[in-house]
Write a protein that holds these residues in place. Structure first.
Motif, PDB file in Angstrom:
ATOM      1  N   THR A 128       0.806  -1.231   0.000  1.00 52.65           N
ATOM      2  CA  THR A 128       0.000   0.000   0.000  1.00 52.65           C
ATOM      3  C   THR A 128       0.835   1.275   0.000  1.00 52.65           C
ATOM      4  OG1 THR A 128      -0.266  -0.207   2.387  1.00 52.65           O
ATOM      5  CG2 THR A 128      -2.108  -0.927   1.029  1.00 52.65           C
ATOM      6  N   ALA A 168       0.478   4.289  -2.707  1.00 49.49           N
ATOM      7  CA  ALA A 168       0.270   5.691  -2.326  1.00 49.49           C
ATOM      8  C   ALA A 168       1.297   6.596  -3.004  1.00 49.49           C
ATOM      9  CB  ALA A 168       0.344   5.840  -0.809  1.00 49.49           C
ATOM     10  N   LEU A 214      -6.152   7.195   0.335  1.00 53.84           N
ATOM     11  CA  LEU A 214      -5.988   5.897  -0.307  1.00 53.84           C
ATOM     12  C   LEU A 214      -6.852   4.847   0.376  1.00 53.84           C
ATOM     13  CD1 LEU A 214      -4.599   4.153  -2.444  1.00 53.84           C
ATOM     14  CD2 LEU A 214      -2.751   3.749  -0.791  1.00 53.84           C
ATOM     15  N   GLY A 240      -2.131   8.676   2.286  1.00 57.37           N
ATOM     16  CA  GLY A 240      -2.583   7.480   2.983  1.00 57.37           C
ATOM     17  C   GLY A 240      -4.049   7.467   3.374  1.00 57.37           C
TER      18      GLY A 240
END
Length: 144
Positions: A54, A58, A68, A65
């Motif tokens: 992740t 991002a 996202l 964050g």
């Protein structure tokens, strides 16, 4: 009334204007598939790299964050991505496009690549290549 004596053109505005001009060709295709710009950037990263942590999504999709998290939740709900714990580090989450998400990337990439081919034909291969080099140089120069 005095004006500020700017010597150079407004580069951030020009870059935004260029982005919007390019995206004007892409957005109708995204909207046909009910995708936001952010969702497309996530799918593009996954389409280029497969399963991605992740934090990397991002960074490469330029999505903060907290934003996202919401984007991924909607994409997961819509069956475009799946999230799983990284088998090597349970603290990390890996995102992967589902078969439906991969199919969408493939379909949209055809439209987007056609637009890039048109840009290349209109500007010339050398000029488009030079634009990429100049943008890469600017990005590298401005990195902290």
């Amino acid at each position: 009334m005095s004006t500020t004596p700017f010597v150079h053109r407004n580069l951030p505005r020009l870059l935004l204007q260029a982005r919007e001009a390019v995206m004007a060709h892409t957005r109708p295709s995204l909207r046909e598939h009910a995708l936001s710009d952010q969702q497309w950037r996530v799918l593009r990263v996954l389409g280029e790299h497969g399963a991605v942590e992740t934090g990397r999504v991002a960074r490469e999709a330029f999505i903060l964050g907290p934003s996202l998290t919401g984007v991924l939740a909607r994409m997961e709900r819509d069956g475009l991505v799946r999230r799983a714990r990284d088998p090597d580090d349970q603290r990390r989450t890996v995102i992967e496009a589902t078969p439906q998400g991969k199919k969408l990337v493939k379909r949209l990439s055809t439209t987007i690549e056609a637009h890039y081919a048109w840009l290349e034909a209109s500007m010339g291969k050398a000029k488009l290549g030079e634009l990429y080099v100049l943008l890469d140089q600017l990005i590298a120069l401005e990195q902290p």
